[in-house]
Design a protein around this motif. Structure first.
Motif, short mmCIF file in Angstrom:
data_model
loop_
_atom_site.label_atom_id
_atom_site.label_comp_id
_atom_site.label_asym_id
_atom_site.label_seq_id
_atom_site.Cartn_x
_atom_site.Cartn_y
_atom_site.Cartn_z
N MET A 1 0.84 -1.20 0.00
CA MET A 1 0.00 0.00 0.00
C MET A 1 0.88 1.25 0.00
O MET A 1 1.78 1.37 0.83
N ASP A 2 0.62 2.16 -0.94
CA ASP A 2 1.39 3.41 -0.98
C ASP A 2 0.84 4.39 0.05
O ASP A 2 -0.34 4.35 0.43
N LEU A 3 1.69 5.31 0.48
CA LEU A 3 1.24 6.37 1.37
C LEU A 3 0.14 7.18 0.70
O LEU A 3 0.26 7.55 -0.46
N ASP A 4 -0.94 7.46 1.45
CA ASP A 4 -1.94 8.36 0.91
C ASP A 4 -1.73 9.74 1.52
O ASP A 4 -1.12 9.87 2.59
N PRO A 5 -2.19 10.80 0.85
CA PRO A 5 -1.87 12.16 1.31
C PRO A 5 -2.39 12.48 2.71
O PRO A 5 -1.86 13.38 3.37
N GLN A 6 -3.42 11.76 3.18
CA GLN A 6 -3.97 12.03 4.51
C GLN A 6 -3.46 11.04 5.57
O GLN A 6 -3.82 11.17 6.74
N LEU A 7 -2.67 10.05 5.17
CA LEU A 7 -2.21 9.00 6.09
C LEU A 7 -3.40 8.43 6.87
O LEU A 7 -3.34 8.21 8.09
N ALA A 8 -4.48 8.18 6.13
CA ALA A 8 -5.75 7.78 6.75
C ALA A 8 -5.67 6.44 7.47
O ALA A 8 -6.42 6.19 8.42
N ALA A 9 -4.79 5.56 7.03
CA ALA A 9 -4.70 4.24 7.66
C ALA A 9 -4.26 4.32 9.11
O ALA A 9 -4.46 3.36 9.88
N LEU A 10 -3.67 5.43 9.52
CA LEU A 10 -3.21 5.57 10.91
C LEU A 10 -4.35 5.89 11.88
O LEU A 10 -4.24 5.60 13.07
N ARG A 11 -5.42 6.46 11.38
CA ARG A 11 -6.47 6.96 12.28
C ARG A 11 -7.11 5.89 13.15
O ARG A 11 -7.35 6.13 14.35
N PRO A 12 -7.40 4.69 12.62
CA PRO A 12 -8.01 3.68 13.50
C PRO A 12 -7.12 3.21 14.64
O PRO A 12 -7.59 2.59 15.58
N LEU A 13 -5.83 3.51 14.57
CA LEU A 13 -4.90 3.06 15.60
C LEU A 13 -4.94 3.92 16.86
O LEU A 13 -4.40 3.52 17.90
N GLY A 14 -5.55 5.10 16.78
CA GLY A 14 -5.64 5.94 17.97
C GLY A 14 -4.87 7.23 17.85
O GLY A 14 -4.13 7.45 16.88
N GLY A 15 -5.04 8.08 18.85
CA GLY A 15 -4.53 9.43 18.80
C GLY A 15 -3.04 9.57 18.66
O GLY A 15 -2.55 10.49 17.99
N PHE A 16 -2.27 8.70 19.28
CA PHE A 16 -0.82 8.83 19.18
C PHE A 16 -0.30 8.51 17.79
O PHE A 16 0.77 8.95 17.40
N PHE A 17 -1.07 7.73 17.02
CA PHE A 17 -0.65 7.36 15.67
C PHE A 17 -1.14 8.36 14.62
O PHE A 17 -0.49 8.54 13.59
N LEU A 117 0.54 17.77 16.26
CA LEU A 117 1.48 17.71 15.14
C LEU A 117 0.77 17.81 13.80
O LEU A 117 -0.30 17.23 13.61
N TRP A 118 1.41 18.53 12.88
CA TRP A 118 0.95 18.61 11.49
C TRP A 118 2.14 18.38 10.58
O TRP A 118 3.19 19.04 10.74
N LEU A 119 2.00 17.47 9.64
CA LEU A 119 3.04 17.25 8.64
C LEU A 119 2.67 18.06 7.41
O LEU A 119 1.61 17.83 6.80
N THR A 120 3.50 18.99 7.02
CA THR A 120 3.13 19.95 5.98
C THR A 120 3.29 19.41 4.57
O THR A 120 2.79 20.00 3.61
N GLU A 121 4.01 18.28 4.43
CA GLU A 121 4.19 17.68 3.11
C GLU A 121 4.44 16.19 3.28
O GLU A 121 5.26 15.80 4.12
N VAL A 122 3.72 15.37 2.52
CA VAL A 122 3.90 13.91 2.61
C VAL A 122 4.81 13.45 1.48
O VAL A 122 4.44 13.51 0.30
N ARG A 123 6.01 13.03 1.87
CA ARG A 123 6.99 12.53 0.91
C ARG A 123 7.44 11.16 1.37
O ARG A 123 7.87 10.99 2.51
N ALA A 124 7.34 10.16 0.50
CA ALA A 124 7.62 8.78 0.88
C ALA A 124 9.11 8.51 0.99
O ALA A 124 9.91 9.00 0.19
N ARG A 125 9.45 7.72 2.00
CA ARG A 125 10.81 7.22 2.19
C ARG A 125 10.74 5.72 2.45
O ARG A 125 9.67 5.18 2.77
#
Length: 249
Positions: A1-17, A117-125
């Motif tokens: 799965m490629d990174l999506d611009p909103q990193l939406a897959a992290l949200r179900p994991l909870g606030g720290f993620f 925290l806010w990430l101002t640009e999503v760039r894959a590494r």
């Protein structure tokens, strides 16, 4: 799965993620926010306008800490947990890591997870352990530790122990989520990366990992707070009755 611009897959994991990937609105942040790079920069230890000093004093007030170094330790571990959670969560779920350059991350020192925290640009590494170590340990936790040590009496071993404890805590939460949702792939990647990261020279002597349980060799000083006990991974089994200083690891 490629990174999506909103990193939406992290949200179900909870606030720290969870990590916001758009600039904050005026309602979310009525004042300009510093980057984490600015927060790690040197400043007068008495300057309450400095974001790191502000955060430590905010934590000290909230916890009624008798010593500011206790609040500094707790603040450092909280930020470490946020960064490890984002990094490990992305690596395990996406197989990629967003660029977490401190200059790209805006921080609200008056906020709390997940609104800090806010990430101002999503760039894959790449999502290998070496890149995670570069992205979190070297880019963030080393300059954060240095900034705190110039202001507070904190031993290097204590701060490294906090970094390891935060990583182990993020890994444990991710492992639990993966087990509940049947994501054996996520669980396997998370465990492998965590074990490799805890073998890093900066973390290798901080404690022992058994499965997902971590026992550290230092103390974060939390037990010194009014009415507090010891943390689940503390080197102590009960709060010391009298100790001028906790072990530094």
């Amino acid at each position: 799965m490629d990174l999506d611009p909103q990193l939406a897959a992290l949200r179900p994991l909870g606030g720290f993620f969870a990590l916001r990937t758009a600039a904050p609105t005026a309602r979310q942040a009525p004042r300009p926010l510093p980057t984490l790079a600015e927060a790690y920069a040197a400043a007068s230890p008495d300057g309450d306008g400095h974001p790191l000093t502000f955060r430590v004093r905010k934590v000290a007030r909230a916890l009624r800490a008798p010593e500011t170094r206790i609040a500094a330790s707790v603040a450092q571990q909280g930020l470490a947990a946020r960064l490890w959670s984002v990094a490990l969560g992305c690596a395990a779920l996406y197989g990629e890591l967003p660029d977490l350059d401190p200059r790209l991350l805006l921080w609200d020192p008056d906020g709390s997870a997940p609104d800090d925290l806010w990430l101002t640009e999503v760039r894959a590494r790449p999502a290998d352990a070496a890149t995670l170590a570069d992205s979190v340990l070297h880019a963030h936790l080393e300059p954060l530790a240095e900034a705190l040590r110039t202001r507070h009496r904190l031993a290097p071993g204590l701060l490294r122990g906090n970094a390891a404890s935060a990583l182990a805590g993020a890994a444990r939460q991710l492992d639990q989520w993966a087990r509940v949702h049947g994501r054996t792939d996520v669980r396997a990647r998370s465990r492998a990366l965590t074990a490799e990261l805890l073998a890093h020279p900066l973390l290798a002597a901080t404690g022992t990992l058994t499965g997902t349980a971590f026992r550290r060799r230092s103390c974060c000083l939390y037990y010194r707070l009014p009415g507090a006990g010891v943390c689940g991974d503390c080197c102590f089994v009960r709060p010391p009755r009298s100790s001028p200083r906790a072990p530094s690891g």
